[in-house]
Motif scaffolding. Sequence first.
Motif, PDB file in Angstrom:
ATOM      1  N   GLU A  66       0.844  -1.202   0.000  1.00  9.87           N
ATOM      2  CA  GLU A  66       0.000   0.000   0.000  1.00  9.87           C
ATOM      3  C   GLU A  66       0.879   1.253   0.000  1.00  9.87           C
ATOM      4  O   GLU A  66       0.595   2.241  -0.692  1.00  9.87           O
ATOM      5  CB  GLU A  66      -0.910   0.005   1.238  1.00  9.87           C
ATOM      6  N   LYS A  67       1.946   1.192   0.790  1.00  7.70           N
ATOM      7  CA  LYS A  67       2.867   2.333   0.878  1.00  7.70           C
ATOM      8  C   LYS A  67       3.490   2.619  -0.487  1.00  7.70           C
ATOM      9  O   LYS A  67       3.522   3.779  -0.934  1.00  7.70           O
ATOM     10  CB  LYS A  67       3.958   2.013   1.913  1.00  7.70           C
ATOM     11  N   TYR A  68       3.985   1.582  -1.156  1.00 12.65           N
ATOM     12  CA  TYR A  68       4.643   1.782  -2.451  1.00 12.65           C
ATOM     13  C   TYR A  68       3.672   2.314  -3.508  1.00 12.65           C
ATOM     14  O   TYR A  68       4.046   3.148  -4.349  1.00 12.65           O
ATOM     15  CB  TYR A  68       5.303   0.488  -2.921  1.00 12.65           C
ATOM     16  N   ASP A  69       2.434   1.861  -3.463  1.00 11.45           N
ATOM     17  CA  ASP A  69       1.428   2.384  -4.397  1.00 11.45           C
ATOM     18  C   ASP A  69       1.237   3.880  -4.187  1.00 11.45           C
ATOM     19  O   ASP A  69       1.160   4.658  -5.144  1.00 11.45           O
ATOM     20  CB  ASP A  69       0.091   1.652  -4.204  1.00 11.45           C
ATOM     21  N   ALA A  70       1.166   4.296  -2.903  1.00 12.97           N
ATOM     22  CA  ALA A  70       0.971   5.717  -2.581  1.00 12.97           C
ATOM     23  C   ALA A  70       2.169   6.548  -3.043  1.00 12.97           C
ATOM     24  O   ALA A  70       2.003   7.672  -3.542  1.00 12.97           O
ATOM     25  CB  ALA A  70       0.772   5.879  -1.075  1.00 12.97           C
ATOM     26  N   ILE A  71       3.383   5.985  -2.902  1.00 11.21           N
ATOM     27  CA  ILE A  71       4.598   6.702  -3.329  1.00 11.21           C
ATOM     28  C   ILE A  71       4.579   6.922  -4.841  1.00 11.21           C
ATOM     29  O   ILE A  71       4.822   8.034  -5.327  1.00 11.21           O
ATOM     30  CB  ILE A  71       5.874   5.907  -2.909  1.00 11.21           C
ATOM     31  N   VAL A  72       4.262   5.860  -5.588  1.00 14.13           N
ATOM     32  CA  VAL A  72       4.254   5.972  -7.056  1.00 14.13           C
ATOM     33  C   VAL A  72       3.157   6.937  -7.508  1.00 14.13           C
ATOM     34  O   VAL A  72       3.355   7.714  -8.455  1.00 14.13           O
ATOM     35  CB  VAL A  72       4.088   4.577  -7.710  1.00 14.13           C
ATOM     36  N   ASP A  73       2.010   6.953  -6.816  1.00  5.97           N
ATOM     37  CA  ASP A  73       0.932   7.910  -7.142  1.00  5.97           C
ATOM     38  C   ASP A  73       1.431   9.339  -6.987  1.00  5.97           C
ATOM     39  O   ASP A  73       1.176  10.201  -7.831  1.00  5.97           O
ATOM     40  CB  ASP A  73      -0.286   7.686  -6.227  1.00  5.97           C
ATOM     41  N   LEU A  74       2.139   9.591  -5.873  1.00  3.60           N
ATOM     42  CA  LEU A  74       2.654  10.946  -5.612  1.00  3.60           C
ATOM     43  C   LEU A  74       3.689  11.341  -6.661  1.00  3.60           C
ATOM     44  O   LEU A  74       3.706  12.478  -7.147  1.00  3.60           O
ATOM     45  CB  LEU A  74       3.264  11.020  -4.207  1.00  3.60           C
ATOM     46  N   ILE A  75       4.577  10.392  -7.038  1.00  4.51           N
ATOM     47  CA  ILE A  75       5.595  10.678  -8.062  1.00  4.51           C
ATOM     48  C   ILE A  75       4.926  11.048  -9.385  1.00  4.51           C
ATOM     49  O   ILE A  75       5.314  12.016 -10.055  1.00  4.51           O
ATOM     50  CB  ILE A  75       6.530   9.453  -8.249  1.00  4.51           C
ATOM     51  N   GLU A  76       3.881  10.283  -9.731  1.00  3.69           N
ATOM     52  CA  GLU A  76       3.160  10.528 -10.978  1.00  3.69           C
ATOM     53  C   GLU A  76       2.534  11.917 -10.969  1.00  3.69           C
ATOM     54  O   GLU A  76       2.611  12.668 -11.947  1.00  3.69           O
ATOM     55  CB  GLU A  76       2.083   9.454 -11.154  1.00  3.69           C
ATOM     56  N   ASP A  77       1.955  12.274  -9.829  1.00  2.00           N
ATOM     57  CA  ASP A  77       1.304  13.579  -9.680  1.00  2.00           C
ATOM     58  C   ASP A  77       2.331  14.711  -9.810  1.00  2.00           C
ATOM     59  O   ASP A  77       2.095  15.713 -10.495  1.00  2.00           O
ATOM     60  CB  ASP A  77       0.584  13.631  -8.327  1.00  2.00           C
ATOM     61  N   ALA A  78       3.476  14.558  -9.127  1.00  2.00           N
ATOM     62  CA  ALA A  78       4.518  15.596  -9.161  1.00  2.00           C
ATOM     63  C   ALA A  78       5.082  15.753 -10.574  1.00  2.00           C
ATOM     64  O   ALA A  78       5.333  16.859 -11.048  1.00  2.00           O
ATOM     65  CB  ALA A  78       5.641  15.235  -8.185  1.00  2.00           C
ATOM     66  N   ARG A  79       5.233  14.632 -11.256  1.00  2.00           N
ATOM     67  CA  ARG A  79       5.786  14.667 -12.624  1.00  2.00           C
ATOM     68  C   ARG A  79       4.867  15.425 -13.586  1.00  2.00           C
ATOM     69  O   ARG A  79       5.341  16.145 -14.458  1.00  2.00           O
ATOM     70  CB  ARG A  79       6.020  13.223 -13.096  1.00  2.00           C
TER      71      ARG A  79
END
Length: 920
Positions: free
Chosen positions: A420-433
């Motif tokens: 769950e943590k890794y999914d949230a991290i990748v979501d945030l990276i996608e948003d920032a990008r």
Amino acid sequence: MFGALARKIFGTANTRTVKALQKSVQQINALEPELEKLSDDELRARTDWLRGRLSQGETLDAILPDAFATVREAGKRVLGQRHYDVQLMGGMVLHQGKITEMRTGEGKTLVATLAVYLNALEGKGVHVVTVNDYLASRDSAWMGRIYGFLGLTTGCIVHGLDDEERRAAYAADITYGTNNEFGFDYLRDNMKFRLEDMVQRAFNFAIVDEVDSILIDEARTPLIISGPSTDSSEMYVQVDRLIPQLTRDDYEMDEKNRTVSLSEAGQEHIEQLLSQAGLLKTGGLYDIQNVALVHHSQQALRAHTLFQRDKDYIVKDDKVIIIDEFTGRMMEGRRYSEGLHQALEAKEKVTIQRENQTLASITFQNYFRLYPKLAGMTGTAMTEAAEFAEIYGLEVVDMPTNVPVQRKDMDDEVYRKASEKYDAIVDLIEDARKRQQPVLVGTTSIEKSELIADLLKKRGIPHNVLNARHHEQEAYIVAQAGRPGAVTVATNMAGRGTDIQLGGNVEMRIATELANLPDGPERDAKVKQIHAEVAEARDLVKQAGGLYVIGTERHESRRIDNQLRGRSGRQGDPGASKFFLSLEDDLMRIFGSERMDGMLQRLGLKEGEAIIHPWINKALEKAQTKVEAHHFEVRKNLLKFDNVMNDQRKVVYEQRREIMDTEDIAETVLEMRHQVISNMVNKAIPPNSYSEAWDIAGLHEEVNRLLGMDLPVAEWAKEEGIAEPEIEERVREAADRKYAEKVENYGAETMRHVEKSLLLQILDQEWKDHLLQLDHLRQGISLRAYAQKDPLNEYKREAFELFETMLSTLREQVTAVLMHVEIRIAPQPEDLYARPPQEMHEGRDDPALAMAGAGAEAGAGAGQGYPPADAPLPAGMVRREAASVVPGASDPNAWANTPRNSPCPCGSGQKYKHCHGKVA
């Protein structure tokens, strides 16, 4: 309450220290207009002018404003960089022998030039210590331009230099290098045979960059120089095959302390497996004859349970290479001690290298305390201020930033599961990008950085990975991590030494993109274009919120987390940071996540949801504080034990230096011989004893063994009225006569060479054996606590007794060899100093083994007596035949009473305990 009120009125100690520096800053600033008018030659001439003032009796403090103003002006002219006022203050703190804490991006590399230049004016040498070879080379070349402009010389110590190159680097006014290289050079110097072969000068002043990393994190792991010992590779392979057959109930593992031991059931199981494999032939596992099996089993168990591939080490080119747990870099050439590295090689099915025995060792605490003046700089030291003060006597001064910090530090997000943590991290990276905001993702291991990289690949997000596998591209990856929409995944950001600049790094782009373009209008146009592109990108990134730092889990130390955060928000840039955690993270799992998991479920936390609250941050900080306190205790305990060895090491190294510095050591050899004779006679004829209690036969044998003389001791003992002093005097006179004849036969000059060479070689051998005994003593000393005895006091007492025994054995060995040796006159007497080539390894002890260890292998790595049977003697010396050493040498049964540390009567040159007296 009163403390808070006092701080409000008078300010903290730190603010008062910073305020006191302002006066000197004003003096330096006042000199700037005057220095700007000087020509380059006139500015350079100030170096000789300042040296002249020092030679006339002025102090460094008195010339500080002039020296700092000179360096600032040189920095402007050579590098186009002007020291800020806070950098001037940072330089003053370094000169005062303190630690300056300055945030990332505040220009610590430039700050060091101020204190370095000032202290180098004395001509005693200044060492600047960095965490890796790349930074040592970069900083010495970069800052060396300022020193060179001002007429000072700069040297750089990196791995792979020969002694001549090292000597030249140390002879320079300023020497850059890594902590490991400085430490190993010190140990190697104290294994040399001549003063002129040593590479280091006397210690003067050192500035340690990333001081928390070097003096705190790496202080648990001593530097060790070792040589190969007995080969037991096959044993490691055989035992390694059995460990996977153990179950989880067979051993008890403590992840907090990184220790593992067999349970009762495990002992029975491993005994059964060893018996089936034909390794355990008689008795139980812990019987004295099976100590070697205990050692191999314990190390194989550690290798399989405590050490993870791609986290603690990687396998590359048929080798197991350690990964530095603090910087994430490969530590080429470094090996774990105590056979652990061999156990890892067996586990990973690579070629097993021979086990090593310690030849010389020192901790960083004791190495850096050799400097009369020590200073340090880092972005994160305040959390460890108490340890710096207690261990090194160093005060930490927190310097204000040049521009206020704009970074926003968000509260942590805690999930129940890692997925769950890794999914949230990748979501945030996608948003920032999408917003063109650059992202730096910090991980704690290679394995986790590659897991994040795989997730990013699946989402189609371009990214760079920085870890021990890709360290060659490190500088380029870090330099471009601030470009719009860039995603960088990094393992540990401590000590990277390259700032992440928003929009990208202009210099790096010019160096890589225009490397093959010659100077001219086309290149100038391209340079102008790159500047414009980077400026435009910088504005774009600032509008997007600056660099976003994402931590994938908390480190055991708050400093490492702060170092990661500090990569964002440099020099007033905007930025943000956030840590993502799960209850499956190491820190959470080891420090009580079960309770927290139950609590979160009761609060109704559903899958995919996170809990975000300042209280969580506080709770985690407390857990980290506990871990830091535990590591401090480990380091303190290690230091207490190492201090015992350090006192002995100082004595031995001082004696070696004195011997090398003395042309004629005949007096020392004479004293040793007389002491040996005195001890020999006192042992056989106790003072004030009756003649019936005298051991005349034993004395005759000892005189024969150690002095090579067949004296009529029995006849003397029958004389009326004779006592111990008269017999001692006669033995002494006879020995002195024999030695004087030897000197006359071979020539005084040759004998002086032989004496010095032998004394140094035997001292080295005895010290090596002594270190081995101390290692074995330390491993089992903690068990004394069960007998209500303090292990440290017991260690001190027994270590002192071992040291006394070592000195006694040294005197006997030197006397025996010199009395027996025959010499062929060599055409070049200086060749006597050449020692046989010796294979040596440099290494770092494993923190997990620093204080806790199983019983060492009986005889494993045991040192050979001087000189080994198959090793050549120094040029010009030959061994005597066995029969000329002891009458009846052909009968080993007659040697039972030979002292264990004495030369073996067979004439091999080995100690009796390693030759015919070896326990099977």
